[in-house]
Design an enzyme around this catalytic site. Structure first.
Site, PDB file in Angstrom:
ATOM      1  N   HIS A  30      47.169  47.666  53.912  1.00  0.00           N
ATOM      2  CA  HIS A  30      47.596  46.281  53.740  1.00  0.00           C
ATOM      3  C   HIS A  30      48.779  46.048  54.668  1.00  0.00           C
ATOM      4  CE1 HIS A  30      48.313  42.411  51.890  1.00  0.00           C
ATOM      5  NE2 HIS A  30      49.580  42.713  51.808  1.00  0.00           N
ATOM      6  N   GLY A  78      47.448  39.614  49.554  1.00  0.00           N
ATOM      7  CA  GLY A  78      46.452  38.632  49.983  1.00  0.00           C
ATOM      8  C   GLY A  78      46.462  38.363  51.465  1.00  0.00           C
ATOM      9  N   LEU A  96      43.263  42.835  43.683  1.00  0.00           N
ATOM     10  CA  LEU A  96      43.583  42.778  45.098  1.00  0.00           C
ATOM     11  C   LEU A  96      44.945  43.368  45.412  1.00  0.00           C
ATOM     12  CD1 LEU A  96      42.990  41.724  47.968  1.00  0.00           C
ATOM     13  CD2 LEU A  96      44.054  39.572  47.287  1.00  0.00           C
ATOM     14  N   ASP A  97      44.981  44.281  46.379  1.00  0.00           N
ATOM     15  CA  ASP A  97      46.236  44.839  46.880  1.00  0.00           C
ATOM     16  C   ASP A  97      47.136  45.384  45.776  1.00  0.00           C
ATOM     17  OD1 ASP A  97      46.415  42.231  49.386  1.00  0.00           O
ATOM     18  OD2 ASP A  97      45.526  44.232  49.498  1.00  0.00           O
ATOM     19  N   SER A  98      46.528  46.000  44.769  1.00  0.00           N
ATOM     20  CA  SER A  98      47.346  46.454  43.646  1.00  0.00           C
ATOM     21  C   SER A  98      47.161  47.913  43.256  1.00  0.00           C
ATOM     22  CB  SER A  98      47.055  45.584  42.412  1.00  0.00           C
ATOM     23  OG  SER A  98      47.330  44.238  42.702  1.00  0.00           O
TER      24      SER A  98
END
Lengths: 328, 322
Positions: free
Chosen positions: A236, A245, A271-273
Site C-alpha cells: 500500500h 484506499g 481494505l488495507d487493514s
C-alpha cells in the site's frame, strides 16, 4: 500457461550456488567428516516454531538439531510479555546425509506435536522447491518491474508462475518482452464493477504458495481469500493506517504531511487493514509537488514490498495476536 | 510576574543562530569597525517579476549583507515566499527604518505577510505553556530554555493537573520566577476565559501535552498561533492514547507530529514530523518511551523553526518550513 518447469530443474544446480552466494553461506568448516578423506557439504536450514509457552522448548529444539549433527548459526526467540506464547526461528547447517530431509520433517513434527505447536515449518532452501508465486497488478508497474529484475538477479528466491492484470499491455512493452523471454505467462483479466473475475483468478493461482499484489487495485473478496486459503501480500503506497484506499499519495499531499511512506501487509477482507509486515518512510516538504511525492512513494513501495517478500520467504514473518506480526 | 529582562540581550547573542560578525560590511570610520547584527525577513505575497530584486536591493542599499536566501514559488500557484538572513549595521540602518523599508515593499506587492526580526534587539517571543499530566515535553522545553537553546520568554505555565510544590518542575519554575497556574477543567467547564486572561499578552501558545480541546471561540479570541505536539503520526491515531492505538494496530513505525491548532482535533497544518522503528520486541512501555523521545525532539524543532521565522502558511492546510 507455460510453466518454467525445464528451467527449474536445470536451475537447481545453479540455484544451490546462487543461494549460497547471497544466503547465509554453506560451510565446509563446521561439522565433522563421516570419513576423514571426504568433508561433508553442509547446507543451511531454517526452522520456525510457534506454540504455547512452557519451559524446555528451546532445549528440545536445539537438542533435536544437535543430535543429528546440525550446527545452529542463529537463533531468535521471542516470548511477549504477559502472553503465554512462544516464537522461535533457528538458522542451522547440517549434513543431509546424516540428517535426511524427510527425517528432519519428522523430527520437528514430533516436537511440534509435543508442544501443540500452532506452527512448525522447516525449510531447506537448496533442496526444497522455491515458493511459487503469482503476481497481480493493475496499471502501475514499477513494483512488478522491480520484482522481475530482482528475480532475474537471483535476489528474489521464488518461482513466478504467472502475472495477472486487469490492465492490458501491448506485446512490445518492456514487461511483456521480459515475461516472454523468461516464459512467464501474462493473463489479462479485465474486471468490472459487477464482475471481479475471481473464479478465473483462483483457477490461475490455486497452485501457488502465496500471492503478491504489486499495485493491484481491485479488492479481493472474503470468499476468494477463504477459497485460496494461503497468504496474500499487498503493498500500500501510504503509511497505514493513514490514507487507506485510493490515491493515498494525493491524500498525503493534500494533508500537508512532512513524511510519506509505504506499507506492506497481509490482505484481509477489510481494505488495507491486514497485519503489517514492513513500513518505510521518506521526508517531504513544501518543495515537493505531487510528482515528487509520487516518485518518492514509488521508490518506497519497491523497497518495502521487496523487503516483505524476502522476509516472508526466509520464514521471518509470523502472525502475532489478531492484527500484528512478528518479523524476526 | 518576573521577566528575565536583564539577561535577555546577552542570552540572544549567545544562543541565536547567526553570530554577529566583524568581518562583513564596511567601517563608517576607519578606526571603529561596526558591529554587524543578524536580521531575518520573511515575505509572502502574490508572485510577480522583480520581488527578489527589490528585497535584496532594499537590504544592500542600507549596507546589509545577505548571508542566506530561500525563495519558494509553488508550481501552478501565483504565490511567492522568501526568507532572507542578513547582517547589518544598526547605525546605518536603524531598527525602525528596517521596518519602514520592508513595509514599503510589502505594500508595493500587496503582501499577505512581511515580518522582520532582529533577534538581538527585538524582545523575545513571549509564550505560555499548557500541559496536563504528562510533563516530559515541558521538562525538555524548560531545560532547553535554561540552556539558552529556546529563544523565548516563558510567561507562565498552565495545567489542568495539580502539582506538589516539591516536584522538579515546581521547584524549577519557582527558581526562575515562572508562575504555575493550576486551572482545573471539567467536561462542562473548560475555563477558557481564565486561560485567555492569563495568555492574552503572549505571542503564541505551546500545548505540551495539554489534553483539553481549545474551542473555536477561544482560538478566535486569542487570535495568535497555537502549536501542539501530538504523540502520533498524523493523520493516523488522532485523539487520545495514540501510542496504544499504534501498539494495537501493529505498525512498524511510530511518530510524533507538531502542528498548528485549529478547531478540529489534531487536524491543523503540520509543521514537523518524526518517526522511529518499532517491532514485535516493543511492548506498550517501549512504544510510549520512544514516543516521548520523539515528542520532545519534534516539539522543540517546531518551536525553534517558528521562532526563526521558518514556518509560513501554505494553502488551506499546509506549511512552508524553510
Amino acid at each position: 500457461m507455460i510453466r518454467r518447469v525445464s528451467a527449474t530443474s536445470c536451475l537447481s544446480a545453479t540455484a544451490f550456488r546462487s543461494f549460497t552466494k547471497w544466503s547465509f553461506k554453506s560451510s565446509q568448516f563446521h561439522g565433522e567428516s563421516l570419513d576423514s578423506s571426504v568433508s561433508p557439504i553442509l547446507i543451511p536450514g531454517i526452522h520456525v516454531f510457534h506454540c504455547p509457552d512452557e519451559v524446555g522448548i528451546v532445549a528440545k529444539l536445539s537438542d533435536c538439531i544437535a543430535a543429528k549433527g546440525g550446527n545452529i548459526l542463529g537463533y531468535d526467540v521471542f516470548v511477549p510479555e504477559n502472553k503465554n506464547v512462544f516464537y522461535s526461528r533457528s538458522e542451522f547447517i547440517f549434513d543431509p546425509v546424516k540428517w535426511p530431509r524427510s527425517q528432519m520433517d519428522e523430527d520437528f513434527q514430533t516436537i511440534a506435536q509435543k508442544f501443540s505447536a500452532l506452527s512448525s515449518v522447516v525449510r531447506v532452501p537448496s533442496l526444497d522447491p522455491k515458493y511459487k508465486i503469482a503476481l497481480l497488478l493493475s496499471k502501475q508497474d514499477h513494483c512488478l518491474v522491480e520484482m522481475l529484475h530482482r528475480w532475474q538477479d537471483g535476489k528474489l528466491p521464488v518461482d513466478i508462475t504467472c502475472v495477472i492484470s486487469n490492465h492490458e499491455r501491448a506485446p512490445n512493452t518492456h514487461i511483456m518482452r521480459f515475461l516472454q523471454r523468461h516464459g512467464i505467462s501474462y493473463h489479462y483479466l479485465p474486471t468490472t464493477d459487477q464482475n471481479k473475475i475471481e473464479e478465473e483468478i483462483l483457477e490461475l493461482v490455486k497452485d501457488s504458495d502465496f500471492l503478491v499484489l504489486a499495485r493491484y487495485m481491485q479488492l479481493l473478496s472474503a470468499n476468494f481469500l477463504k477459497d485460496y486459503g494461503k497468504d496474500v501480500i499487498n503493498i500500500h503506497h501510504g503509511l497505514l493506517p493513514s490514507f487507506k484506499g485510493r490515491n493515498p499519495v494525493k491524500q498525503a499531499f493534500d494533508a500537508g504531511v512532512k513524511l510519506i511512506g509505504a506499507t506492506s501487509h497481509f490482505v484481509t477482507e477489510e481494505l488495507d487493514s491486514g497485519p503489517i509486515i514492513e513500513q518505510m518512510v521518506e521526508r517531504v516538504s513544501h518543495r515537493d509537488n505531487l510528482r515528487s511525492f509520487v516518485q518518492k512513494s514509488e521508490d518506497l513501495e519497491k523497497k518495502c514490498l521487496m523487503k516483505a517478500i524476502k522476509s516472508y520467504c526466509e520464514l521471518r514473518v509470523l502472525p502475532y495476536g489478531i492484527q500484528k506480526t512478528v518479523v524476526f
